[in-house]
Write a protein that holds these residues in place. Structure first.
Motif, PDB file in Angstrom:
ATOM      1  N   GLY A 532     -35.461  -1.552   7.971  1.00  0.00           N
ATOM      2  CA  GLY A 532     -34.138  -0.939   7.877  1.00  0.00           C
ATOM      3  C   GLY A 532     -33.776  -0.283   9.195  1.00  0.00           C
ATOM      4  O   GLY A 532     -34.608   0.388   9.795  1.00  0.00           O
ATOM      5  N   ILE A 533     -32.526  -0.506   9.645  1.00  0.00           N
ATOM      6  CA  ILE A 533     -32.127  -0.058  10.980  1.00  0.00           C
ATOM      7  C   ILE A 533     -30.900   0.837  10.879  1.00  0.00           C
ATOM      8  O   ILE A 533     -29.918   0.498  10.200  1.00  0.00           O
ATOM      9  CB  ILE A 533     -31.819  -1.258  11.901  1.00  0.00           C
ATOM     10  N   ILE A 552     -32.855   3.457   3.056  1.00  0.00           N
ATOM     11  CA  ILE A 552     -31.926   2.702   2.193  1.00  0.00           C
ATOM     12  C   ILE A 552     -31.784   1.270   2.697  1.00  0.00           C
ATOM     13  O   ILE A 552     -31.876   0.298   1.930  1.00  0.00           O
ATOM     14  CB  ILE A 552     -30.557   3.405   2.151  1.00  0.00           C
ATOM     15  N   ALA A 553     -31.593   1.130   4.023  1.00  0.00           N
ATOM     16  CA  ALA A 553     -31.451  -0.212   4.590  1.00  0.00           C
ATOM     17  C   ALA A 553     -32.729  -1.015   4.408  1.00  0.00           C
ATOM     18  O   ALA A 553     -32.693  -2.225   4.130  1.00  0.00           O
ATOM     19  CB  ALA A 553     -31.089  -0.096   6.069  1.00  0.00           C
ATOM     20  N   MET A 554     -33.889  -0.361   4.549  1.00  0.00           N
ATOM     21  CA  MET A 554     -35.162  -1.062   4.390  1.00  0.00           C
ATOM     22  C   MET A 554     -35.342  -1.557   2.959  1.00  0.00           C
ATOM     23  O   MET A 554     -35.785  -2.686   2.726  1.00  0.00           O
ATOM     24  CB  MET A 554     -36.304  -0.122   4.801  1.00  0.00           C
ATOM     25  N   TYR A 555     -35.006  -0.730   1.983  1.00  0.00           N
ATOM     26  CA  TYR A 555     -35.156  -1.149   0.582  1.00  0.00           C
ATOM     27  C   TYR A 555     -34.228  -2.306   0.245  1.00  0.00           C
ATOM     28  O   TYR A 555     -34.562  -3.186  -0.549  1.00  0.00           O
ATOM     29  CB  TYR A 555     -34.900   0.031  -0.353  1.00  0.00           C
ATOM     30  N   HIS A 556     -33.041  -2.342   0.847  1.00  0.00           N
ATOM     31  CA  HIS A 556     -32.142  -3.483   0.620  1.00  0.00           C
ATOM     32  C   HIS A 556     -32.721  -4.741   1.236  1.00  0.00           C
ATOM     33  O   HIS A 556     -32.597  -5.838   0.661  1.00  0.00           O
ATOM     34  CB  HIS A 556     -30.760  -3.182   1.210  1.00  0.00           C
ATOM     35  N   ALA A 557     -33.357  -4.610   2.412  1.00  0.00           N
ATOM     36  CA  ALA A 557     -34.003  -5.773   3.007  1.00  0.00           C
ATOM     37  C   ALA A 557     -35.147  -6.263   2.131  1.00  0.00           C
ATOM     38  O   ALA A 557     -35.365  -7.469   1.969  1.00  0.00           O
ATOM     39  CB  ALA A 557     -34.518  -5.413   4.402  1.00  0.00           C
ATOM     40  N   LYS A 558     -35.912  -5.338   1.541  1.00  0.00           N
ATOM     41  CA  LYS A 558     -37.028  -5.708   0.672  1.00  0.00           C
ATOM     42  C   LYS A 558     -36.522  -6.355  -0.609  1.00  0.00           C
ATOM     43  O   LYS A 558     -37.079  -7.355  -1.088  1.00  0.00           O
ATOM     44  CB  LYS A 558     -37.868  -4.461   0.381  1.00  0.00           C
ATOM     45  N   SER A 559     -35.419  -5.797  -1.199  1.00  0.00           N
ATOM     46  CA  SER A 559     -34.872  -6.365  -2.437  1.00  0.00           C
ATOM     47  C   SER A 559     -34.260  -7.737  -2.207  1.00  0.00           C
ATOM     48  O   SER A 559     -34.103  -8.515  -3.148  1.00  0.00           O
ATOM     49  CB  SER A 559     -33.834  -5.410  -3.023  1.00  0.00           C
ATOM     50  N   ALA A 560     -33.942  -8.033  -0.957  1.00  0.00           N
ATOM     51  CA  ALA A 560     -33.371  -9.343  -0.628  1.00  0.00           C
ATOM     52  C   ALA A 560     -34.458 -10.375  -0.377  1.00  0.00           C
ATOM     53  O   ALA A 560     -34.149 -11.493   0.044  1.00  0.00           O
ATOM     54  CB  ALA A 560     -32.467  -9.225   0.595  1.00  0.00           C
ATOM     55  N   GLY A 561     -35.711 -10.032  -0.588  1.00  0.00           N
ATOM     56  CA  GLY A 561     -36.775 -11.004  -0.448  1.00  0.00           C
ATOM     57  C   GLY A 561     -37.832 -10.633   0.572  1.00  0.00           C
ATOM     58  O   GLY A 561     -38.882 -11.272   0.644  1.00  0.00           O
ATOM     59  N   GLY A 562     -37.567  -9.627   1.383  1.00  0.00           N
ATOM     60  CA  GLY A 562     -38.548  -9.185   2.365  1.00  0.00           C
ATOM     61  C   GLY A 562     -38.592 -10.069   3.595  1.00  0.00           C
ATOM     62  O   GLY A 562     -37.856 -11.064   3.719  1.00  0.00           O
ATOM     63  N   SER A 563     -39.458  -9.661   4.567  1.00  0.00           N
ATOM     64  CA  SER A 563     -39.596 -10.374   5.847  1.00  0.00           C
ATOM     65  C   SER A 563     -38.245 -10.550   6.526  1.00  0.00           C
ATOM     66  O   SER A 563     -37.917 -11.628   7.031  1.00  0.00           O
ATOM     67  CB  SER A 563     -40.293 -11.734   5.647  1.00  0.00           C
ATOM     68  N   ARG A 564     -37.467  -9.500   6.541  1.00  0.00           N
ATOM     69  CA  ARG A 564     -36.167  -9.522   7.192  1.00  0.00           C
ATOM     70  C   ARG A 564     -35.787  -8.098   7.567  1.00  0.00           C
ATOM     71  O   ARG A 564     -36.427  -7.142   7.161  1.00  0.00           O
ATOM     72  CB  ARG A 564     -35.114 -10.143   6.280  1.00  0.00           C
ATOM     73  N   TYR A 565     -34.688  -7.974   8.337  1.00  0.00           N
ATOM     74  CA  TYR A 565     -34.201  -6.654   8.699  1.00  0.00           C
ATOM     75  C   TYR A 565     -32.791  -6.474   8.178  1.00  0.00           C
ATOM     76  O   TYR A 565     -32.054  -7.448   7.942  1.00  0.00           O
ATOM     77  CB  TYR A 565     -34.262  -6.435  10.222  1.00  0.00           C
ATOM     78  N   GLN A 566     -32.415  -5.243   7.989  1.00  0.00           N
ATOM     79  CA  GLN A 566     -31.092  -4.921   7.436  1.00  0.00           C
ATOM     80  C   GLN A 566     -30.540  -3.702   8.175  1.00  0.00           C
ATOM     81  O   GLN A 566     -31.170  -2.646   8.227  1.00  0.00           O
ATOM     82  CB  GLN A 566     -31.207  -4.609   5.935  1.00  0.00           C
ATOM     83  N   ASN A 575     -24.183   1.538  -3.015  1.00  0.00           N
ATOM     84  CA  ASN A 575     -24.992   0.810  -4.003  1.00  0.00           C
ATOM     85  C   ASN A 575     -26.266   1.573  -4.328  1.00  0.00           C
ATOM     86  O   ASN A 575     -26.715   1.623  -5.472  1.00  0.00           O
ATOM     87  CB  ASN A 575     -25.338  -0.579  -3.481  1.00  0.00           C
ATOM     88  N   ALA A 576     -26.863   2.154  -3.284  1.00  0.00           N
ATOM     89  CA  ALA A 576     -28.094   2.906  -3.510  1.00  0.00           C
ATOM     90  C   ALA A 576     -27.834   4.129  -4.376  1.00  0.00           C
ATOM     91  O   ALA A 576     -28.625   4.452  -5.263  1.00  0.00           O
ATOM     92  CB  ALA A 576     -28.692   3.329  -2.169  1.00  0.00           C
ATOM     93  N   LEU A 577     -26.712   4.807  -4.108  1.00  0.00           N
ATOM     94  CA  LEU A 577     -26.379   5.974  -4.924  1.00  0.00           C
ATOM     95  C   LEU A 577     -26.109   5.562  -6.375  1.00  0.00           C
ATOM     96  O   LEU A 577     -26.523   6.258  -7.314  1.00  0.00           O
ATOM     97  CB  LEU A 577     -25.160   6.690  -4.334  1.00  0.00           C
ATOM     98  N   ARG A 578     -25.399   4.407  -6.557  1.00  0.00           N
ATOM     99  CA  ARG A 578     -25.113   3.922  -7.907  1.00  0.00           C
ATOM    100  C   ARG A 578     -26.405   3.558  -8.620  1.00  0.00           C
ATOM    101  O   ARG A 578     -26.598   3.876  -9.782  1.00  0.00           O
ATOM    102  CB  ARG A 578     -24.183   2.703  -7.816  1.00  0.00           C
ATOM    103  N   GLN A 579     -27.304   2.876  -7.907  1.00  0.00           N
ATOM    104  CA  GLN A 579     -28.583   2.490  -8.486  1.00  0.00           C
ATOM    105  C   GLN A 579     -29.381   3.732  -8.899  1.00  0.00           C
ATOM    106  O   GLN A 579     -29.989   3.763  -9.967  1.00  0.00           O
ATOM    107  CB  GLN A 579     -29.373   1.664  -7.472  1.00  0.00           C
TER     108      GLN A 579
END
Length: 641
Positions: A532-533, A552-566, A575-579
């Motif tokens: 997350g950046i 928050i950005a890191m968890y979205h990258a992980k929820s998108a499948g991992g091995s990526r940056y966000q 979305n994170a607050l709603r979740q």
């Protein structure tokens, strides 16, 4: 013509002042200017005898009679009897006016009277009480003196005169004087303190068989010193020893005497001496010896400098700590060889201006080594308030500094990987934010690390984390810093070229560097990483908020499948607050049993008949009403599902 010159009044000049038969130089405290140009001089009570010299300006002194008069002391003018100087001794503390004039022996003409005020400052002991005691003692001594004088006027005239002079000097010193008539065995004492009986050495006083008031450890020394003097082995008797005072306390005295009269067979007839209380002096000497021993035995180095910053004394610890010798020190001046000469000069300037300096410096140890020194230097002032010496104390703090550095590393570094920890990251972030420096923060989390750690053991997990840290450090540029936040979570901080393109390139390198398998204990392990950046100041201007948004950005990258940056965006935050809100509602519903099941019929329209039922879960919240939560279940953490 000569008659006219003789009629011209002559002037008398004061030419010189001498103390103790030594001339006083012009420019000194007593004679700031030539004596003839001064209207008054000030002398101490102890400045005697003093002599005033004078002459008639431009004339032969033998042609004149000098007459002088000391106001408040002498009642008539006195002649110098051909001398051109006058000597005074033992003047009492007071203000006097010395008057002098010359009279021509032939013409009878007189010069003008020359006046000089003389101030004699009183000593501390001239109080009314002291004067009363002195007067009483004077009466006793005078009576004793005349009794002795009457008995031995012819045979002891010179001795009596010497005794008179001695008494006068002793009155001011506080010493007790004693006179021992050896033939009769009687001892005459004067200026008695009142707190001490005469030392009972078995010869001058007391019997050998009686108990003596002399300390047992000193009796043999006293007896030997007396015998040596009686046998003419020593020129005089002098010894310091302890005697018991009337308050039963041991005090040190200095006993000095001399045989002043012998008979025709060289047998001693009379011995005269003094006793001086040196108890305070002995205590001071003992304290000085104690201080000297303490200085020599302390572990800290200590040195003394003179006013020119030259070493005059060093203790043993100083030599040991610096691997040097006392002889070498005494040839040197205060300097710091591991620094430029300007640094040493700066410290000497501070000492001269402020009188003290302290700090931590590197000091040479021998020729090839050095150590870290904690040094304090303070000035020593003389009675005039002027700097006379400097004293320095130092200790070797190398080990302490090493321990502080180790403690700092333990506080700010991760023990497993050696990387800076979360605390170090927060300090760095805070400094960057305070200085308003643009930077990028990346939060990195390993994918599936928990599964590997739980299945293969913590040792392999630790080795894997070390390998991950090493690969990432090799992949990132020099201007990026890697931190371990804890567990399998890392952070990257980029404070140079923190633009989006550069940061994306760095994140890609980090992801790619972990794609090759790790071979640990014959196990081939493959890991991914989610990143997350966040950018400062675009995304946030608070270090805590930067960390939160990077998470928050890191968890979205992980929820998108991992091995990526966000990269962080505000929509991700919403979305994170709603979740988070839904997760809290579900936890509350599970706790308070707020879930309800609704059955919805399924009807076949073509056949117009009921084909089944569909169960729908609803959250019946007391204030929010019925909430559909089915879609939210797919986004919950696995541990909750």
């Amino acid at each position: 013509m000569s008659t006219i010159q003789n009629d011209i009044p002559k002037k008398i000049s004061l030419t010189n002042l001498s103390l103790f038969n030594s001339s006083i130089d012009v420019g000194s405290n007593i004679l700031p200017k030539p004596l003839n140009s001064l209207e008054e001089i000030t002398l101490k009570h102890s400045d005697y005898p003093f002599t005033l010299s004078f002459n008639v300006i431009g004339e032969n002194n033998h042609s004149f009679d000098f007459l002088y008069y000391l106001e408040d002391l002498e009642k008539n003018w006195l002649s110098t009897n051909g001398n051109n100087s006058v000597t005074y001794t033992n003047l009492s503390a007071d203000q006097y006016t010395f008057k002098i004039y010359a009279k021509n022996k032939l013409s009878g003409l007189k010069t003008d009277i020359k006046n000089l005020k003389i101030n004699i400052t009183p000593p501390w002991w001239l109080s009314n009480k002291a004067k009363f005691i002195y007067g009483f003692l004077c009466v006793v001594l005078v009576i004793t003196f005349f009794n002795v004088l009457n008995r031995r006027r012819q045979t002891q005239k010179q001795i009596a005169l010497s005794e008179e002079r001695l008494k006068l000097s002793l009155w001011g010193s506080g010493d007790e004087m004693w006179d021992w008539d050896i033939e009769s065995g009687k001892i005459y004492r004067s200026n008695i303190w009142g707190s001490l009986d005469f030392p009972q050495d078995g010869r001058r006083s007391g019997n050998p068989d009686e108990e003596s008031n002399i300390h047992p450890l000193d009796r043999d020394r006293v007896a030997k010193a007396l015998n040596d003097h009686f046998n003419a082995i020593t020129d005089h008797f002098e010894i310091a020893y302890r005697v018991k005072a009337r308050n039963q306390q041991w005090i040190w005295i200095l006993d000095r005497a001399k045989i002043v009269e012998r008979d025709q067979k060289d047998q001693p007839l009379r011995m005269t001496g003094t006793i001086k209380d040196i108890n305070n002096i002995k205590q001071a000497e003992e304290q000085l010896r104690l201080f000297a021993r303490a200085i020599e035995n302390i572990s800290e180095g200590m040195f003394i400098l003179n006013e020119k910053y030259q070493y005059v004394e060093v203790n043993e610890a100083c030599c040991e700590l610096t691997a040097s010798t006392q002889e070498k020190y005494l040839e040197e001046t205060l300097s710091f060889s591991r620094y430029p000469e300007s640094y040493s000069e700066q410290i000497r300037t501070i000492l001269k201006q402020q009188g003290s300096w302290s700090g931590e410096v590197e000091a040479s140890k021998g020729t090839d080594d050095f150590f870290l020194m904690e040094l304090t230097i303070d000035a020593i002032y003389n009675e005039q308030g002027e700097t006379s010496h400097y004293v320095g104390v130092f200790s070797d703090i190398t080990r302490r500094k090493q321990q502080e550095e180790e403690l700092r590393k333990l506080t700010n570094n991760d023990l497993l990987t050696g990387l800076p920890n979360r605390s170090s990251l927060q300090v760095t972030l805070s400094n960057l934010v305070k200085k308003d420096i643009h930077h990028t923060l990346m939060v990195l989390d390993l994918d599936n690390f928990k599964r590997i750690n739980d299945s293969l053991g913590h040792q392999i997990g630790d080795d894997l984390l070390i390998g991950v840290a090493e690969r990432i450090q090799l992949a990132i540029p020099e201007h990026a810093s890697l931190y371990r936040l804890g567990g399998d979570e890392f952070a990257l901080l980029v404070d140079q070229f923190p633009d989006i393109g550069n940061c994306a390139a760095i994140a890609t390198k980090v992801i790619n560097c972990l794609k090759p398998a790790f071979n640990i204990n014959n196990e081939s392990l493959v890991l991914g990483i989610s990143i997350g950046i966040v950018l400062y100041p675009e995304d946030e201007q608070n270090e805590q908020a930067l960390l939160r948004k990077a998470d928050i950005a890191m968890y979205h990258a992980k929820s998108a499948g991992g091995s990526r940056y966000q990269f962080y965006s505000e929509s991700l935050n919403q979305n994170a607050l709603r979740q988070l809100e839904i997760e809290n509602l579900i936890r509350e519903a599970l706790k308070d049993d707020l879930f309800e099941v609704y059955y919805q019929p399924k009807i076949d329209v073509k056949k117009d008949r009921l084909t089944g039922m569909e169960a729908l879960v609803r959250l019946n919240h007391p204030t929010l009403g019925i909430i559909e939560v089915l879609t939210s279940l797919f986004h919950l953490p696995k541990k909750m599902v």
